[in-house]
Structures are given as structure tokens and as C-alpha cells.
Design a protein around this motif. Structure first.
Motif, short mmCIF file in Angstrom:
data_model
loop_
_atom_site.label_atom_id
_atom_site.label_comp_id
_atom_site.label_asym_id
_atom_site.label_seq_id
_atom_site.Cartn_x
_atom_site.Cartn_y
_atom_site.Cartn_z
N GLN A 184 0.82 -1.20 0.00
CA GLN A 184 0.00 0.00 0.00
C GLN A 184 0.84 1.24 0.00
O GLN A 184 1.72 1.42 0.84
CB GLN A 184 -0.86 0.00 1.25
CG GLN A 184 -2.10 -0.80 1.07
CD GLN A 184 -3.17 -0.29 1.97
OE1 GLN A 184 -2.95 -0.08 3.16
NE2 GLN A 184 -4.33 -0.06 1.43
N GLU A 202 0.47 -5.33 2.64
CA GLU A 202 1.09 -4.64 3.76
C GLU A 202 2.56 -4.33 3.51
O GLU A 202 3.24 -3.78 4.36
CB GLU A 202 0.98 -5.48 5.03
CG GLU A 202 -0.42 -5.54 5.56
CD GLU A 202 -0.50 -6.40 6.79
OE1 GLU A 202 -0.10 -5.93 7.86
OE2 GLU A 202 -0.93 -7.55 6.69
N ALA A 332 2.49 4.33 20.51
CA ALA A 332 1.05 4.21 20.29
C ALA A 332 0.45 3.19 21.25
O ALA A 332 -0.63 3.38 21.80
CB ALA A 332 0.76 3.83 18.84
N SER A 336 -2.31 3.76 24.12
CA SER A 336 -3.50 2.92 24.22
C SER A 336 -3.66 2.41 25.65
O SER A 336 -4.76 2.41 26.20
CB SER A 336 -3.34 1.75 23.25
OG SER A 336 -4.46 0.94 23.26
N LYS A 450 6.64 9.07 1.55
CA LYS A 450 5.53 9.60 2.33
C LYS A 450 5.71 11.09 2.59
O LYS A 450 4.81 11.88 2.35
CB LYS A 450 5.46 8.83 3.66
CG LYS A 450 4.54 9.41 4.71
CD LYS A 450 4.54 8.46 5.91
CE LYS A 450 4.69 9.21 7.24
NZ LYS A 450 3.48 9.89 7.65
N PRO B 47 -2.79 -2.25 17.11
CA PRO B 47 -3.08 -1.86 18.49
C PRO B 47 -2.66 -0.40 18.68
O PRO B 47 -1.74 0.07 18.04
CB PRO B 47 -2.22 -2.80 19.32
CG PRO B 47 -1.21 -3.36 18.40
CD PRO B 47 -1.80 -3.31 17.03
N GLY B 48 -3.35 0.30 19.54
CA GLY B 48 -2.95 1.67 19.81
C GLY B 48 -3.94 2.68 19.28
O GLY B 48 -3.86 3.85 19.60
N GLY B 49 -4.88 2.29 18.45
CA GLY B 49 -5.86 3.25 17.94
C GLY B 49 -7.10 3.28 18.79
O GLY B 49 -7.13 2.75 19.90
N ASP B 52 -8.88 -0.38 19.51
CA ASP B 52 -8.35 -1.42 20.37
C ASP B 52 -9.06 -1.49 21.72
O ASP B 52 -9.54 -2.55 22.11
CB ASP B 52 -6.85 -1.18 20.57
CG ASP B 52 -6.10 -2.47 20.69
OD1 ASP B 52 -6.41 -3.39 19.92
OD2 ASP B 52 -5.23 -2.56 21.57
N GLU B 73 -7.19 -10.44 18.47
CA GLU B 73 -6.01 -10.49 17.63
C GLU B 73 -6.03 -9.33 16.63
O GLU B 73 -6.99 -9.19 15.89
CB GLU B 73 -5.97 -11.83 16.89
CG GLU B 73 -4.59 -12.19 16.41
CD GLU B 73 -4.54 -13.61 15.88
OE1 GLU B 73 -4.33 -13.75 14.69
OE2 GLU B 73 -4.72 -14.55 16.69
N PRO B 76 -3.94 -5.81 11.20
CA PRO B 76 -4.08 -4.53 10.52
C PRO B 76 -3.67 -4.60 9.05
O PRO B 76 -3.15 -5.60 8.60
CB PRO B 76 -3.12 -3.62 11.29
CG PRO B 76 -2.06 -4.55 11.78
CD PRO B 76 -2.71 -5.89 12.00
N GLY B 77 -3.93 -3.53 8.35
CA GLY B 77 -3.41 -3.38 6.99
C GLY B 77 -4.46 -3.15 5.95
O GLY B 77 -5.63 -3.50 6.13
N ALA B 78 -4.03 -2.51 4.84
CA ALA B 78 -4.89 -2.26 3.69
C ALA B 78 -6.21 -1.61 4.10
O ALA B 78 -7.28 -2.09 3.76
CB ALA B 78 -5.12 -3.55 2.90
N SER B 79 -6.11 -0.50 4.82
CA SER B 79 -7.29 0.23 5.29
C SER B 79 -8.29 -0.70 5.97
O SER B 79 -9.48 -0.64 5.71
CB SER B 79 -7.99 0.96 4.13
OG SER B 79 -7.09 1.81 3.50
N ILE B 82 -7.82 -6.17 5.39
CA ILE B 82 -7.21 -7.49 5.57
C ILE B 82 -7.89 -8.23 6.73
O ILE B 82 -8.34 -9.37 6.59
CB ILE B 82 -5.69 -7.36 5.80
CG1 ILE B 82 -5.03 -6.91 4.48
CG2 ILE B 82 -5.10 -8.69 6.27
CD1 ILE B 82 -3.54 -6.77 4.55
N MET B 112 -12.23 -0.10 -3.32
CA MET B 112 -11.30 -1.19 -3.62
C MET B 112 -12.00 -2.29 -4.38
O MET B 112 -13.11 -2.67 -4.04
CB MET B 112 -10.76 -1.80 -2.32
CG MET B 112 -9.67 -1.02 -1.70
SD MET B 112 -8.96 -2.06 -0.42
CE MET B 112 -8.01 -0.84 0.45
N THR B 193 -0.12 10.18 7.35
CA THR B 193 -0.44 8.78 7.61
C THR B 193 0.27 8.20 8.82
O THR B 193 0.35 7.01 8.97
CB THR B 193 -0.13 7.94 6.37
OG1 THR B 193 1.12 8.36 5.86
CG2 THR B 193 -1.19 8.11 5.33
N GLY B 194 0.79 9.04 9.67
CA GLY B 194 1.47 8.50 10.86
C GLY B 194 0.50 8.12 11.95
O GLY B 194 0.77 8.36 13.12
#
Lengths: 505, 330
Positions: A184, A202, A332, A336, A450, B47-49, B52, B73, B76-79, B82, B112, B193-194
């Protein structure tokens, strides 16, 4: 509360049995995670995140931070002994560390690393304690244009990170950059070069590439070396475990340079610990008195980066605690953990929850002492691992690398990447290509892109944004200066060579 | 967490093998007795958003209700497609469920190609967990004191005001685009995007005029007086930030929050579906879950089964409109 009062207050909190235990568990787990190839600090911290929900918030955060800086101690062990970096921040340590180990200085090197990590970690805690509120604003000064200068300039400067010819570094670096474009795209989320394979969406992750390039390739070289395969490596004598007086003396300036550099990297977003170790290695090449020896087994090439990655790991607590903004995946996770416990991270944390702020800082002092005490006696144990016969050792490492790689994302695909990277690493070794530039390309490539694109979004397409801020211009001038200085030094050396040849004729 | 879950899974795999040998696992009985082993709950975000904590709370309460382990579990990934795809493609036995968001379930299939779901018909809606509204904040020293100030300037100067968002076409971006569409504005969104942190940082550093994001990550800056919150994109007052003007009190009230939902693959045995739905209903309507939501800035809006499905189908239409607006604007 001034820093000294704060520290004393923090020590009261950190020294409670629960928090001491938390620091110890964190330090211990961190060392183990660092030592195991593949399993890195992010996976480690994610592993214990659910555990912290049931702990007191301070204890939970102390444990998470402990894992992070603890893993910086352990990561270099396999890099030095076996040329297998335990995590990406130890890639450069492998270059000189492994050469030193081959010369029989493994024990001494591990000791230098442990003490260097302690120096880097501890000085960085002092820095965090004294300056966190004023330094937090440094991050605000950095936007996409500044980061682009830092990452793209960094790529240029680091193209010659591991010596050798320019071509032997540029080809792997290009390959690394190309690998970094798979998956991506950072800004729009468009997938590229995935060929319909969902796992590639990914991107190619760093861990299997690093473990494969270095570890797998090294194991193959070991197998190939039949004469040695049957033998045990010679045992290391006790006095070889300790650095000589010269080694200590040479390490000190490198530790200090690395600590300083690492601290700066920790303050800004990005993969701080990894970049700091690369930059510190480059700095050693540029400034050390023994720069010529770097790459062939110089203590500076190990001492600088290892102090730097510890310092960076600790310094990254600054944006976390003083701004409440996570710059790294680990930060992060820590945020959390705070949110779940009903603690609002942000600039007010230090006044609203002084027990967390000062407790965490004080525990970092204690944790570093624990890590030193844990790691120094382990040096002998690690070195004796080298005496395990190869026919047992190689399969064991193979299995550990595969498990470690798999466990990061629960992905069998990553295991295939590991194998492929191993073959590439083996071929590159034979063809005398450098490996470190590939890793640099893979790490920096996506970051460069980026920031490049974010800057253009910000300026609405105007490319002048890249040179409009004083910070960005300064970074570019520095890059130019380093390149010119390197060019002149090489010309001089070539000239001196030519003169020497002429006079000998 | 993951490693543990693997061990546990390995252990269970062994157990299941034994059970199969002993002839215990006839499928009819399995459905009646569900659950007899650990349930995996996929979270399609790192994790962390903001995803979670809420997933873990639901899992914790589900564990209490069902008396088996519920393993969270992160995939993550691909908006988020996944992890969401992993749930939708899983065997419908009630042992793999997961979190979906209005973005991953309703928006991504429009953007997508080749996803395993195109509409709410392609997965089983279990229960809606909550909404999380988007907020708009500006640096504390900015000249706009209210949302009206900001919109007036945006109206007078199309394409001048910039708002940072955490990723192109993330919900916090789309919400601003919806405002653009309804109010006839051209606020420019700048993606960082961070993981949200860099978007907030850009506003703090004055690189953008404002930031569109979620309260949990920005409240610290607002409390400290570094950011000023102008608006919350929901109908009524936001308890967490009472100063924020609800967009529902403006003429451009048609907005949407990010919604979080529990989904399962299609084709669950009836007994399992009924039990899972009933238990989830109890959870999202419980006081414990509601007070957790309130404390963390989420809005409680329990919707079960078909009600949830309808809401997602409604989002589908809204998102199509925004996409059309963006395409026309190009």
C-alpha cells in the motif's frame, strides 16, 4: 516540582515492590525479545498490552518501556556472535561486531555494548528529565519538508555506510528502495506491485528481510564451510571476556557521540532507534580517529550505534510524555494503555499524573541498572553458546529465526520472505555486495516517499516547499558538506597512493 | 498476545484432534453447545488506535457471558480490509468473529476492487458497538474562534484553508468532504499517515489550519490549551468536549460518525447466531459497557442484527454521494 524533586518523588514510586517487579519483568523480557532473532520490541510490547490493563497504570507503562529499552540491550547479542541482528536497530552492529567476534573479541565486544547501552540509556534519561518540556517542541518544528530533507539526505549520506565500492552499495540500496514500494502506498492506500497476493498489500516487512539477509545467509555460509562445520569453535578464555584498556578508551568517545545523536533522533517521528544506529555508525566513520578500521572490526563501529539506539529509545519517551503524541508503534501502544485506564495523555500529563511521568523516568534509571546487571554476567553465557557444535547450533538457529519471524505478524508469507532474503543475502555475500544499504533503502524508501508526497499535498503541488524552511535548508547543506568532505578525502587518499607508488618506482 | 494465542491455538488444535478421534464433534451438537473452545476476535487495526480499547472491552464482557476465552487479535493493513476479510472468509462456526467499522464495511468496498464483500449482504451483522464522532480543532492561537468564523473564511477563500486528516479518504477526511459538499466549500484536506499523531502535530505546528480527528487522541492538546475544538460532527452535544459545536445545530447537519460493529461470516448455524446476537445485545446494552463508552468519548447507539445491517446499507448510499462529489470536483 523541579527535576530533582521530581526524580526523588519518582524514585519513591518506582521503588515500590510492584513497580520494581514491573521494571524487572520489562527489562528481562526486553532482553529476551532482543536476543531472539525476529521477535522485536513492537511485538513484545503488543504481547503484554492486555496484561497491563489489569495492572496499575504506572506499573503497566514501566513494564512496556522496560521492554522497549531492554530489547535494545539484547538485540546486539546475536548480531555480534553470529552476524544475525536480533532486531533492525542492530543491523549496523553486526558489521563490526561480527568481525570482532571472529577475532576472538566477542566477550569484550558484548561487554562494551552492555556498558554502552547503559551509558546511552542513562544519559538519555537525564536528558528526558531535564529538558523534556522544552525539547517536546522540537518535534513541532519538523514537518513533511524537513522530514523529507532528513530522510532523503540521510539516504544519500548513508549510501556509503559500509565501505566497499560505490556500485556495491548502490545496487543493494536500489533494490531496498524498490522493495519498499511494494504494497500500500502510504498516502492514498493504493496497492502497488502486489500481483494479487493479499499478504503483499502490507508491504515487505523489515524483520524477515533483516533476519534473512544476515541470519539465513550466514547460516548457509557456515554450512558451506565444511572444515569448520564438524569442529567446535575454540573456547574463549576468561580474560577475553573483558575489554582491554585501549578498547575501553576507544569506546568512550563513541558512546558519547552515539548517545547525543540517538537522543536527537528519539525526539522526532520515524523509526528512531533504527535510524539512530545507522546514523551513529556513519558518524563514527566520519569522525572517529580509527575511521579506517571501521568495517573490519573496530570497537567504535559497535559502541556508537549501540549507545545511540538505547538513547533514541529512551528519548522517544519525550514526545510521548510531554506531547501525548505517539511517534512510534510502541508509543502508540503505551498511549493505548493509558487511554484504557482512563488517563488522558497530553501536555497536562506531568501535572495531572505526576506519578506516571516521574515514576516512568525514575524507573528508567533503575531499569538500566538492572539491565547492566543482567547483561554483564550473561556475556560469558552468550560467548559459550559459540561452543555448541555447528550441527546442533545451525538447526537451532534456523528454527528460532523462523519462529521469531512468523510470530511478528502470524504470517507464513513472512517465512517465505525470510527464505528469499536469505538466498539474496548469500548471493550478495558471494558477489561482494554490501547488505546494510539494502536495509537502509527498505527503511528509508517508504518514509522518503511519504514525506515527499505529504509536502506536496501541503503546498498544493508547489515544489519550493522543500527548500523554504531554515531547517530543511540546513539539513541539505549538511548533506552537501558531508559529500564534498568525503569526496575530497578520497581524492587525497588516491593522490597520496599515486605519490607513494611514484616514489617507489 | 499473539504468541500466546498461537500456543493456545496449538493446544486447542491438539485437543480438537483428540475430540474428533473420540467422536465428540458432531456438528449438530457443536452448534447446540457453542461455545466449547476459545473464540478469536479479529481487530482489523493496529493496536494503539481508538479501535483497540473498545474491542478489548467487548471481548472481556463476552468472555464473562460465554465462559470461554475470547482472544483479541490485531490484523491490521490495507485500510482495515485485511482483518475484515479474514473474518468474512472464516469458517462460519462462531469461533471467528471480529470488528468492522463503517469505513472498512461500507466505504472500502466502493473504492477497492476484489474484496470479499460488496454490501452488508456479504457478512453477518451481529451488533453495533458504538459511534465515535469526528471533531475539528484548530491551533489555540488561530483567528477562528467558532465554527462560523472558520466556515465564513473557507467560503470566501476556496482551496485556501487546509485541514489535516489521518489518511486520504479516512472517515475524518470524508466527513470534511461531506461538509464541503453540503456547505459549498473547498476546504483542502492534507493526509498524514502516521496514525493520527502526525496530523495533530501538523496542526500544532501551524502547518495546516486545522485538524480533523477523534477526541481520544486530541483531547490532551485541547485540555492543555494548545488546540481549540470548533465542531463535533454529530447531531447533539458531545459530553467529552461540551465546547464543540454539534454540526447538527448547523444547516449542514447530514454527517456521519465512524461506527464500530461486530461481524461474523455469513452462514452461521442458527443456534449459534441466536446465542451470539442475544449475548451481544446484553453486552452493548449493559451499564458497564455504556459507562466505558462514555468515559472514552464513544457514543452508545446499540443496534442489533438487521437494524445494524440497515444502518450500514444507508452508509453505502451516503458514501456513494461523497465519492461522486469528489470525482466531479477533480
Amino acid at each position: 516540582m523541579n527535576s530533582l524533586q521530581g526524580l526523588l518523588y519518582g524514585l519513591q514510586i518506582a521503588a515500590t515492590p510492584t513497580n520494581l517487579l514491573a521494571a524487572f519483568v520489562g527489562a528481562f523480557a526486553g532482553t529476551a525479545i532482543g536476543v531472539l532473532p525476529g521477535l522485536g520490541p513492537v511485538a513484545g510490547v503488543a504481547l503484554i498490552l492486555p496484561l497491563t490493563f489489569s495492572l496499575d497504570p504506572t506499573a503497566g507503562l514501566i513494564m512496556m518501556a522496560g521492554i522497549f529499552y531492554g530489547s535494545m540491550y539484547g538485540g546486539s547479542t546475536t548480531a555480534i556472535l553470529l552476524n544475525i541482528p536480533g532486531e533492525s536497530a542492530s543491523v549496523v552492529t553486526a558489521i563490526d561486531g561480527y568481525q570482532l567476534a571472529k577475532k576472538g573479541r566477542a566477550g569484550a565486544t558484548l561487554t562494551i555494548v552492555a556498558v554502552g547501552s547503559f551509558v546511552g540509556g542513562t544519559l538519555a534519561v537525564v536528558g528526558v528529565m531535564m529538558f523534556s518540556s522544552s525539547l517536546a517542541n522540537l518535534a513541532i518544528l519538523f514537518g513533511p519538508a524537513e522530514f523529507f530533507a532528513l530522510t532523503a539526505g540521510g539516504l544519500i549520506v548513508m549510501s556509503r555506510i559500509s565501505g566497499g565500492t560505490l556500485a556495491s552499495a548502490l545496487l543493494p540500496m536500489t533494490l531496498g528502495l524498490m522493495l519498499g514500494t511494494i504494497g500500500q502506498e502510504a498516502v492514498t492506500g493504493e496497492t502497488r506491485f502486489t500481483f494479487g497476493i493479499p499478504d503483499l498489500a502490507e508491504g515487505v516487512s523489515l524483520v524477515p528481510v533483516v533476519v534473512g539477509l544476515y541470519g539465513f545467509a550466514e547460516l548457509m555460509l557456515l554450512v558451506e564451510d565444511r572444515a569448520h562445520a564438524a569442529n567446535r569453535p575454540e573456547s574463549v578464555k576468561m580474560r577475553d571476556l573483558l575489554p582491554t584498556r585501549t578498547e575501553w578508551k576507544r569506546a568512550v568517545p563513541s558512546w558519547l557521540r552515539g548517545t547525543f545523536l540517538g537522543f536527537l533522533f528519539g525526539l522526532v517521528p520515524g523509526p528512531a532507534a533504527t535510524l539512530a544506529s545507522f546514523a551513529a555508525y556513519r558518524l563514527e566513520k566520519a569522525t572517529s580517529k580509527y575511521a579506517d578500521e571501521i568495517g573490519t572490526g573496530a570497537i567504535e563501529g559497535v559502541a556508537g550505534p549501540e549507545a545511540a539506539n538505547n538513547s533514541a529509545a529512551t528519548a522517544s519517551l519525550v514526545p510521548l510524555l510531554a506531547l501525548g503524541i505517539p511517534f512510534t508503534p510502541i508509543a502508540a501502544l503505551m498511549i493505548s494503555a493509558m487511554l484504557v485506564q482512563g488517563i488522558q495523555p497530553g501536555p497536562l500529563l506531568i501535572t495531572q499524573h505526576p506519578e506516571i511521568f516521574w515514576g516512568l523516568i525514575a524507573s528508567a534509571y533503575i531499569g538500566n541498572v538492572m539491565l547492566l546487571a543482567l547483561n554483564i554476567p550473561m556475556v560469558g553465557v552468550w560467548v559459550s553458546l559459540l561452543r555448541i557444535p555447528h550441527y546442533l547450533f545451525i538447526p537451532l538457529l534456523l528454527v528460532l529465526s523462523v519462529i521469531g519471524t512468523y510470530s511478528v505478524r502470524n504470517s507464513i508469507f513472512d517465512v517465505w520472505v525470510l527464505l528469499a532474503a536469505g538466498i539474496v543475502g548469500y548471493a550478495f555475500n558471494k558477489l561482494k555486495f554490501q547488505l546494510a544499504p539494502l536495509v537502509v533503502g527498505l527503511i528509508l524508501g517508504p518514509n522518503i516517499e511519504k514525506h515527499f508526497r505529504e509536502a506536496l499535498f501541503l503546498s498544493d503541488g508547489d515544489p519550493w516547499i522543500y527548500v523554504q524552511s531554515p531547517i530543511a535548508v540546513t539539513v541539505w547543506l549538511l548533506v552537501a558538506a558531508i559529500l564534498i568532505a568525503g569526496f575530497i578525502a578520497r581524492r587525497r587518499a588516491a593522490f597520496a597512493d599515486a605519490m607513494a607508488q611514484e616514489s617507489s618506482l | 498476545m499473539r504468541f500466546q494465542s498461537n500456543l493456545r491455538r496449538a493446544a486447542w488444535a491438539g485437543f480438537v484432534l483428540l475430540a474428533a478421534v473420540a467422536g465428540l464433534s458432531q456438528s449438530a451438537r457443536a452448534a447446540d453447545e457453542w461455545p466449547t473452545r476459545d473464540i478469536t476476535f479479529y481487530v482489523p487495526y493496529a493496536p494503539g488506535g481508538s479501535t483497540d480499547p473498545i474491542s478489548r472491552k467487548y471481548a472481556e464482557l463476552l468472555e464473562k457471558q460465554l465462559k470461554v476465552k475470547v482472544i483479541v487479535e490485531n490484523k491490521p493493513g490495507a485500510s482495515a480490509t485485511i482483518g475484515t476479510g479474514a473474518v468474512i472468509r472464516a469458517t462460519p462456526d462462531g469461533y471467528t468473529i471480529g470488528l468492522g467499522s463503517s469505513s472498512s464495511l461500507a466505504y472500502q468496498p466502493l473504492e477497492m476492487k476484489g474484496l470479499a464483500w460488496k454490501s452488508a449482504n456479504d457478512y453477518q451483522s451481529i451488533a453495533k458497538l458504538s459511534d465515535l464522532p469526528v471533531i475539528l480543532a484548530v491551533p489555540a492561537d488561530a483567528r477562528w474562534k467558532t465554527l462560523d468564523d472558520f466556515i465564513a473564511e473557507a467560503k470566501a477563500n476556496p482551496r485556501k484553508l487546509k485541514v489535516s486528516v489521518s489518511g486520504l479518504r479516512s472517515i475524518n477526511d470524508i466527513v470534511i468532504q461531506q461538509l464541503n459538499k453540503l456547505a459549498g466549500l473547498r476546504i483542502v484536506t492534507v493526509p498524514f499517515t502516521g496514525g493520527g499523531g502526525e496530523a495533530t502535530l501538523a496542526a500544532l505546528g501551524g502547518r495546516v489550519d486545522g485538524s480533523s480527528g477523534f477526541a481520544p487522541g486530541m483531547k490532551g492538546q485541547i485540555d492543555a490549551g494548545k488546540l481549540r475544538v470548533l465542531a463535533v460532527f454529530q447531531q447533539g452535544k458531545y459530553d467529552l468536549l461540551p465546547d464543540a459545536k454539534p454540526i447538527g445545530e448547523t444547516p449542514w447537519k447530514d454527517t456521519f460518525p465512524v461506527g464500530y460493529y461486530v461481524i461474523a461470516p455469513n452462514g452461521l448455524p442458527k443456534a449459534i447466531l441466536e446465542k451470539l446476537t442475544a449475548v451481544s445485545k446484553t453486552i452493548v446494552e449493559s451499564d458497564e459497557f455504556k459507562s466505558f463508552l462514555k468515559a472514552n468519548g464513544y457514543t452508545s447507539d446499540p443496534k442489533i442484527g438487521d437494524d445494524m445491517k440497515q444502518e450500514l446499507a444507508g452508509y453505502d448510499a451516503k458514501f456513494r454521494d461523497v465519492i461522486k462529489f469528489l470525482d466531479d470536483d477533480k
